[in-house]
Design a protein around this motif. Structure first.
Motif, PDB file in Angstrom:
ATOM      1  N   HIS A 171      34.351  31.539  97.615  1.00  0.00           N
ATOM      2  CA  HIS A 171      34.070  32.982  97.497  1.00  0.00           C
ATOM      3  C   HIS A 171      34.742  33.671  98.677  1.00  0.00           C
ATOM      4  O   HIS A 171      34.171  33.709  99.776  1.00  0.00           O
ATOM      5  N   ALA A 173      35.193  36.584  99.871  1.00  0.00           N
ATOM      6  CA  ALA A 173      34.536  37.649 100.625  1.00  0.00           C
ATOM      7  C   ALA A 173      33.677  37.110 101.761  1.00  0.00           C
ATOM      8  O   ALA A 173      33.438  37.802 102.762  1.00  0.00           O
ATOM      9  N   THR A 176      35.023  37.233 105.478  1.00  0.00           N
ATOM     10  CA  THR A 176      35.104  38.493 106.225  1.00  0.00           C
ATOM     11  C   THR A 176      33.782  39.261 106.215  1.00  0.00           C
ATOM     12  O   THR A 176      33.724  40.392 106.689  1.00  0.00           O
ATOM     13  N   ASP A 177      32.751  38.663 105.686  1.00  0.00           N
ATOM     14  CA  ASP A 177      31.443  39.299 105.586  1.00  0.00           C
ATOM     15  C   ASP A 177      30.737  39.200 106.938  1.00  0.00           C
ATOM     16  O   ASP A 177      30.569  38.099 107.480  1.00  0.00           O
ATOM     17  N   LYS A 184      34.388  32.682 109.070  1.00  0.00           N
ATOM     18  CA  LYS A 184      35.666  33.322 109.350  1.00  0.00           C
ATOM     19  C   LYS A 184      36.785  32.286 109.377  1.00  0.00           C
ATOM     20  O   LYS A 184      36.681  31.245 110.023  1.00  0.00           O
ATOM     21  N   ASP A 190      39.895  30.550  94.844  1.00  0.00           N
ATOM     22  CA  ASP A 190      38.961  31.616  94.490  1.00  0.00           C
ATOM     23  C   ASP A 190      38.238  31.283  93.184  1.00  0.00           C
ATOM     24  O   ASP A 190      38.873  31.005  92.162  1.00  0.00           O
ATOM     25  N   THR A 205      31.140  27.328  98.364  1.00  0.00           N
ATOM     26  CA  THR A 205      31.036  28.228  99.513  1.00  0.00           C
ATOM     27  C   THR A 205      29.851  27.840 100.386  1.00  0.00           C
ATOM     28  O   THR A 205      29.949  27.793 101.619  1.00  0.00           O
ATOM     29  N   PRO A 344      27.220  34.115  97.227  1.00  0.00           N
ATOM     30  CA  PRO A 344      27.707  35.411  96.748  1.00  0.00           C
ATOM     31  C   PRO A 344      26.563  36.350  96.355  1.00  0.00           C
ATOM     32  O   PRO A 344      25.529  35.911  95.850  1.00  0.00           O
ATOM     33  N   GLY A 365      23.822  37.898 101.057  1.00  0.00           N
ATOM     34  CA  GLY A 365      24.920  37.008 101.422  1.00  0.00           C
ATOM     35  C   GLY A 365      24.469  35.589 101.677  1.00  0.00           C
ATOM     36  O   GLY A 365      25.252  34.763 102.159  1.00  0.00           O
TER      37      GLY A 365
END
Length: 424
Positions: A171, A173, A176-177, A184, A190, A205, A344, A365
């Protein structure tokens, strides 16, 4: 599958998973029992796997087989597996309705060495089968917690170590969440999540997050083996080794595979054995695998191989989780119950008994999840951290981590490692 309403929650859940797996793969899933809830292993209805060096013996046994069993000779599949080290045969029609295991029984009666040829077994996310489960011990649950557990273990020094998580996909995102800063820099295939989450979304993830919490100075890549639909939570043996080969292109010292299967007659997996010979034996590389979620000691592969680190699950009080496999598949036990990590955002409709149809909404998250799937990356991260901090080989790091485990008073249960009793 007429028995899906019958029995306790465990049987119904097992049948729910099997129905989903078969539906997602165009019916190309068969099992070894009459009732699906009782299955021991799953397999493709037409495939047989044979190591390349054994194909002459296999074909000679086929030639000795009674001519009424097969309508034609098995066809060598055009798919090239492990650079030719593994051969996949496709069986022709069987007029009397023999399944693949029945044909193998007849071939062995005709002189084929036992285990030389095997079904093409279905590998499950977090291995399972039989009267247990084919997937994780639980479906993901919402959590109000803002921090992962196991917590991020700070690491100021050490070299970067490559870890590949072979799983459902990534996932993006999460990297950078601001809620999941420990991810990071993680990359991967994906899995294309939307607001309506598919079954098993976020599995890879979540596992990548556990690795990073244990070993922050790791370069993690999530190799997705079914990024657009997950195949109902499963992938064939012959296909998983191709994904593992893709993982090798990232030059990992540690590979995490929170998946596996039981096999016909509990014989070693031909596919994983061939992968080991080509890509692990003699290499600075370790495979860590989940031991499975069926509360039994029968071997699950690849965790049961002596060259693989098989990981069972502990509850937070240090006891072996009631769902965890043990015995030859579990070299060590670590926390696998109620693990908390990245997940996610979106809505998930539960698809397994007894929660089938319930809607879970994820908006932080994070999620809470249980299974040997989530114990394995704890150990993978520990091994990666030792490599990072000492510069030793992967095998040396594996041995160092396993040496920290405390033997259990029950000789049938492997050693265990308890984390700090800090509960979020």
């Amino acid at each position: 599958m007429s028995d899906w309403k019958i029995g306790d929650d465990k049987r119904r859940r097992s049948t729910d998973q099997l129905r989903d797996l078969r539906s997602a793969n165009d019916g190309q899933v068969d099992w070894d029992t009459e009732a699906p809830a009782d299955f021991t292993y799953l397999f493709h209805p037409d495939h047989v796997l044979v190591a390349a060096e054994d194909t002459d013996e296999f074909e000679a046994a086929v030639a000795r087989l009674d001519k009424g069993v097969l309508t034609d000779e098995p066809r060598r599949d055009d798919v090239r597996l492990l650079d030719g080290d593994l051969v996949r045969y496709v069986l022709p029609a069987r007029p009397s309705g023999e399944k693949v295991p029945d044909v193998l029984d007849l071939l062995e009666q005709a002189g084929l060495r036992r285990g030389l040829a095997t079904p093409d077994h279905w590998i499950h996310v977090s291995p399972g089968g039989g009267s247990g489960t084919a997937c994780p011990a639980t479906e993901p649950e919402e959590t109000g917690l803002a921090e992962p557990w196991p917590a991020v273990a700070p690491q100021d020094e050490g070299r970067e170590v490559s870890v590949v998580v072979v799983d459902t996909g990534w996932h993006p995102a999460a990297a950078t969440d601001g809620r999941t800063p420990w991810l990071k820099g993680v990359e991967g295939d994906d899995e294309h999540n939307g607001p309506d989450l598919r079954p098993y979304a976020g599995h890879g993830t979540f596992i990548a997050g556990v690795v990073r919490c244990m070993a922050p100075r790791t370069k993690v890549f999530v190799e997705g083996f079914a990024v657009d639909g997950m195949g109902g939570g499963g992938i064939l043996e012959s296909e998983i080794v191709r994904q593992l080969e893709d993982a090798i292109t990232h030059d990992p010292q540690v590979i995490n595979l929170s998946a596996g299967c039981r096999t016909r007659l509990d014989l070693p997996s031909v596919a994983f054995r061939a992968f080991h010979r080509r890509h692990l034996r003699g290499k600075d590389r370790v495979l860590v695998a989940a031991a499975g979620n069926d509360s039994w000691a029968a071997p699950f592969w690849p965790a049961a191989f002596d060259w693989c680190v098989g990981v069972g699950s502990l509850d937070r009080d240090g006891r072996v989780s009631d769902f965890s496999n043990y015995g030859v598949s579990a070299d060590v036990f670590v926390l696998g119950r109620n693990v908390v990590n990245a997940f996610p955002d979106g809505s998930l409709v539960c698809h397994e008994s007894p929660n089938k149809g319930d809607v879970r909404v994820f908006s932080t998250g994070m999620a809470r999840w249980s299974g040997t799937s989530f114990a394995a990356p704890v150990v993978a991260g520990m091994i990666a951290r030792v490599i990072s901090e000492t510069g030793c080989s992967a095998a040396e790091a594996r041995d160092t981590v396993l040496a920290r485990a405390v033997p259990d008073s029950d000789p049938t249960i492997g050693p265990h490692m308890e984390l700090e009793p800090r509960i979020p």
